[in-house]
Design a protein around this motif. Structure first.
Motif, PDB file in Angstrom:
ATOM      1  N   PRO A 146      -6.123   0.895 -30.808  1.00 42.04           N
ATOM      2  CA  PRO A 146      -5.925   0.430 -29.433  1.00 42.04           C
ATOM      3  C   PRO A 146      -7.191   0.508 -28.582  1.00 42.04           C
ATOM      4  O   PRO A 146      -8.149   1.202 -28.918  1.00 42.04           O
ATOM      5  N   TRP A 147      -7.165  -0.207 -27.474  1.00 39.76           N
ATOM      6  CA  TRP A 147      -8.182  -0.090 -26.430  1.00 39.76           C
ATOM      7  C   TRP A 147      -7.762   1.098 -25.583  1.00 39.76           C
ATOM      8  O   TRP A 147      -6.648   1.140 -25.047  1.00 39.76           O
ATOM      9  N   VAL A 148      -8.619   2.098 -25.462  1.00 38.38           N
ATOM     10  CA  VAL A 148      -8.285   3.322 -24.726  1.00 38.38           C
ATOM     11  C   VAL A 148      -9.124   3.396 -23.457  1.00 38.38           C
ATOM     12  O   VAL A 148     -10.344   3.197 -23.502  1.00 38.38           O
ATOM     13  N   HIS A 149      -8.458   3.654 -22.343  1.00 44.97           N
ATOM     14  CA  HIS A 149      -9.138   3.780 -21.051  1.00 44.97           C
ATOM     15  C   HIS A 149      -8.342   4.722 -20.156  1.00 44.97           C
ATOM     16  O   HIS A 149      -7.213   5.086 -20.476  1.00 44.97           O
ATOM     17  N   ARG A 150      -8.939   5.101 -19.065  1.00 48.38           N
ATOM     18  CA  ARG A 150      -8.263   5.982 -18.107  1.00 48.38           C
ATOM     19  C   ARG A 150      -7.650   5.151 -16.986  1.00 48.38           C
ATOM     20  O   ARG A 150      -8.280   4.250 -16.442  1.00 48.38           O
ATOM     21  N   GLY A 151      -6.406   5.523 -16.614  1.00 52.19           N
ATOM     22  CA  GLY A 151      -5.752   4.897 -15.481  1.00 52.19           C
ATOM     23  C   GLY A 151      -6.285   5.495 -14.188  1.00 52.19           C
ATOM     24  O   GLY A 151      -7.083   6.437 -14.189  1.00 52.19           O
ATOM     25  N   HIS A 152      -5.839   4.970 -13.063  1.00 51.82           N
ATOM     26  CA  HIS A 152      -6.307   5.435 -11.748  1.00 51.82           C
ATOM     27  C   HIS A 152      -5.996   6.905 -11.510  1.00 51.82           C
ATOM     28  O   HIS A 152      -6.718   7.593 -10.806  1.00 51.82           O
TER      29      HIS A 152
ATOM     30  N   GLY B 250      -5.944   9.210 -13.845  1.00 53.17           N
ATOM     31  CA  GLY B 250      -6.539  10.038 -14.894  1.00 53.17           C
ATOM     32  C   GLY B 250      -5.780  10.006 -16.207  1.00 53.17           C
ATOM     33  O   GLY B 250      -6.221  10.579 -17.200  1.00 53.17           O
ATOM     34  N   THR B 251      -4.619   9.339 -16.234  1.00 54.35           N
ATOM     35  CA  THR B 251      -3.844   9.219 -17.462  1.00 54.35           C
ATOM     36  C   THR B 251      -4.648   8.434 -18.497  1.00 54.35           C
ATOM     37  O   THR B 251      -5.252   7.409 -18.184  1.00 54.35           O
ATOM     38  N   LEU B 252      -4.650   8.912 -19.722  1.00 55.68           N
ATOM     39  CA  LEU B 252      -5.321   8.205 -20.806  1.00 55.68           C
ATOM     40  C   LEU B 252      -4.359   7.138 -21.317  1.00 55.68           C
ATOM     41  O   LEU B 252      -3.229   7.455 -21.714  1.00 55.68           O
ATOM     42  N   LEU B 253      -4.755   5.877 -21.277  1.00 57.43           N
ATOM     43  CA  LEU B 253      -3.900   4.774 -21.702  1.00 57.43           C
ATOM     44  C   LEU B 253      -4.471   4.135 -22.960  1.00 57.43           C
ATOM     45  O   LEU B 253      -5.656   3.786 -23.008  1.00 57.43           O
ATOM     46  N   ALA B 254      -3.650   3.979 -23.991  1.00 53.98           N
ATOM     47  CA  ALA B 254      -4.033   3.331 -25.239  1.00 53.98           C
ATOM     48  C   ALA B 254      -3.184   2.073 -25.362  1.00 53.98           C
ATOM     49  O   ALA B 254      -1.968   2.152 -25.535  1.00 53.98           O
ATOM     50  N   VAL B 255      -3.823   0.911 -25.260  1.00 56.24           N
ATOM     51  CA  VAL B 255      -3.103  -0.364 -25.217  1.00 56.24           C
ATOM     52  C   VAL B 255      -3.462  -1.197 -26.444  1.00 56.24           C
ATOM     53  O   VAL B 255      -4.628  -1.334 -26.805  1.00 56.24           O
ATOM     54  N   CYS B 256      -2.413  -1.768 -27.059  1.00 57.93           N
ATOM     55  CA  CYS B 256      -2.616  -2.622 -28.220  1.00 57.93           C
ATOM     56  C   CYS B 256      -1.499  -3.660 -28.229  1.00 57.93           C
ATOM     57  O   CYS B 256      -0.349  -3.344 -28.563  1.00 57.93           O
ATOM     58  N   GLY B 257      -1.823  -4.889 -27.833  1.00 55.13           N
ATOM     59  CA  GLY B 257      -0.817  -5.940 -27.782  1.00 55.13           C
ATOM     60  C   GLY B 257       0.313  -5.562 -26.847  1.00 55.13           C
ATOM     61  O   GLY B 257       0.082  -5.184 -25.707  1.00 55.13           O
TER      62      GLY B 257
ATOM     63  N   PHE C 240      -3.535  18.786 -19.105  1.00 57.81           N
ATOM     64  CA  PHE C 240      -4.518  19.433 -18.245  1.00 57.81           C
ATOM     65  C   PHE C 240      -5.790  19.743 -19.025  1.00 57.81           C
ATOM     66  O   PHE C 240      -6.806  20.107 -18.441  1.00 57.81           O
ATOM     67  N   VAL C 241      -5.746  19.609 -20.330  1.00 58.97           N
ATOM     68  CA  VAL C 241      -6.904  19.885 -21.181  1.00 58.97           C
ATOM     69  C   VAL C 241      -7.875  18.705 -21.092  1.00 58.97           C
ATOM     70  O   VAL C 241      -7.475  17.560 -21.274  1.00 58.97           O
ATOM     71  N   PRO C 242      -9.146  18.958 -20.827  1.00 64.14           N
ATOM     72  CA  PRO C 242     -10.129  17.863 -20.831  1.00 64.14           C
ATOM     73  C   PRO C 242     -10.274  17.285 -22.245  1.00 64.14           C
ATOM     74  O   PRO C 242     -10.431  18.043 -23.205  1.00 64.14           O
ATOM     75  N   VAL C 243     -10.172  15.973 -22.352  1.00 59.45           N
ATOM     76  CA  VAL C 243     -10.290  15.300 -23.650  1.00 59.45           C
ATOM     77  C   VAL C 243     -11.479  14.344 -23.620  1.00 59.45           C
ATOM     78  O   VAL C 243     -11.949  13.956 -22.555  1.00 59.45           O
ATOM     79  N   ARG C 244     -11.929  13.972 -24.803  1.00 65.67           N
ATOM     80  CA  ARG C 244     -13.030  13.007 -24.915  1.00 65.67           C
ATOM     81  C   ARG C 244     -12.785  12.126 -26.139  1.00 65.67           C
ATOM     82  O   ARG C 244     -12.054  12.500 -27.050  1.00 65.67           O
ATOM     83  N   GLY C 245     -13.406  10.962 -26.135  1.00 66.31           N
ATOM     84  CA  GLY C 245     -13.320  10.069 -27.272  1.00 66.31           C
ATOM     85  C   GLY C 245     -14.370  10.423 -28.312  1.00 66.31           C
ATOM     86  O   GLY C 245     -15.513  10.748 -27.976  1.00 66.31           O
ATOM     87  N   GLN C 246     -13.969  10.364 -29.587  1.00 66.51           N
ATOM     88  CA  GLN C 246     -14.892  10.638 -30.686  1.00 66.51           C
ATOM     89  C   GLN C 246     -14.412   9.879 -31.915  1.00 66.51           C
ATOM     90  O   GLN C 246     -13.319  10.134 -32.410  1.00 66.51           O
ATOM     91  N   ASP C 247     -15.230   8.959 -32.402  1.00 69.90           N
ATOM     92  CA  ASP C 247     -14.908   8.213 -33.626  1.00 69.90           C
ATOM     93  C   ASP C 247     -13.511   7.587 -33.589  1.00 69.90           C
ATOM     94  O   ASP C 247     -12.722   7.743 -34.509  1.00 69.90           O
ATOM     95  N   CYS C 248     -13.201   6.898 -32.514  1.00 71.11           N
ATOM     96  CA  CYS C 248     -11.910   6.213 -32.329  1.00 71.11           C
ATOM     97  C   CYS C 248     -10.717   7.172 -32.317  1.00 71.11           C
ATOM     98  O   CYS C 248      -9.609   6.808 -32.706  1.00 71.11           O
ATOM     99  N   ARG C 249     -10.955   8.394 -31.864  1.00 68.99           N
ATOM    100  CA  ARG C 249      -9.895   9.394 -31.717  1.00 68.99           C
ATOM    101  C   ARG C 249     -10.080  10.073 -30.366  1.00 68.99           C
ATOM    102  O   ARG C 249     -11.146  10.014 -29.780  1.00 68.99           O
TER     103      ARG C 249
END
Length: 158
Positions: free
Chosen positions: A16-22, A24-31, A40-49
């Motif tokens: 999916p295409w992953v982005h942050r909503g307004h 702060g919610t992490l949104l993963a969209v695919c079709g 509440f845990v800070p997350v980051r993208g790494q190797d498509c995860r």
């Protein structure tokens, strides 16, 4: 503790295409599908995860919430993941308590566990049972009223 969330759609074929909503919610969209991840845990993208490292103190609960919605809809407000887990546990404990298994029957606890598994694999609207558990993070705990599928959990150190 570490979290490693690899979201895939179409039986693992689509990333999916992953982005942050307004908010702060992490949104993963695919079709037509969308997953919203909140914590509440800070997350980051790494190797498509999506990954995170965090510390959990004894007795502490770190909530995570993952909800599916159609990609053209808003995922809805954040929920109290710990309360959602508690409600779900209470529901299944009540359901198990209502099962009338004769104490004289062989292996009553195994029978209860088997019944619980079959009930959990049953799709409520049709009564059909799934031949296998649903994919991880896609549980029908909230599907009946909202049309969404949600999963909530807590990382807990005992």
């Amino acid at each position: 503790m570490a979290m490693d969330l690899g979201i895939r759609f179409d039986y693992g074929a689509l990333i999916p295409w992953v982005h942050r909503g307004h908010d702060g919610t992490l949104l993963a969209v695919c079709g037509p599908d969308q997953l919203a991840f909140r914590s509440f845990v800070p997350v980051r993208g790494q190797d498509c995860r999506t990954v995170a490292e965090f510390t959990v103190s004894p007795g502490e609960c770190i909530p995570f919430h993952l909800v599916w919605t159609p990609s053209h809809k808003h995922p809805g407000p954040a929920v109290d993941a710990a309360a959602m887990v508690a409600r779900t546990e209470h529901h299944w404990q009540d359901w198990l308590a209502s099962c009338r298994i004769d104490a004289g029957s062989p292996h009553p606890e195994m029978v209860r566990r088997s019944l619980l598994t079959l009930k959990a694999l049953t799709y409520a609207p049709t009564g059909a049972s799934s031949p296998r558990p649903p994919p991880p993070c896609r549980r029908p705990w909230a599907a009946a009223a909202t049309g969404t599928t949600a999963s909530a959990g807590c990382a807990t150190r005992r």
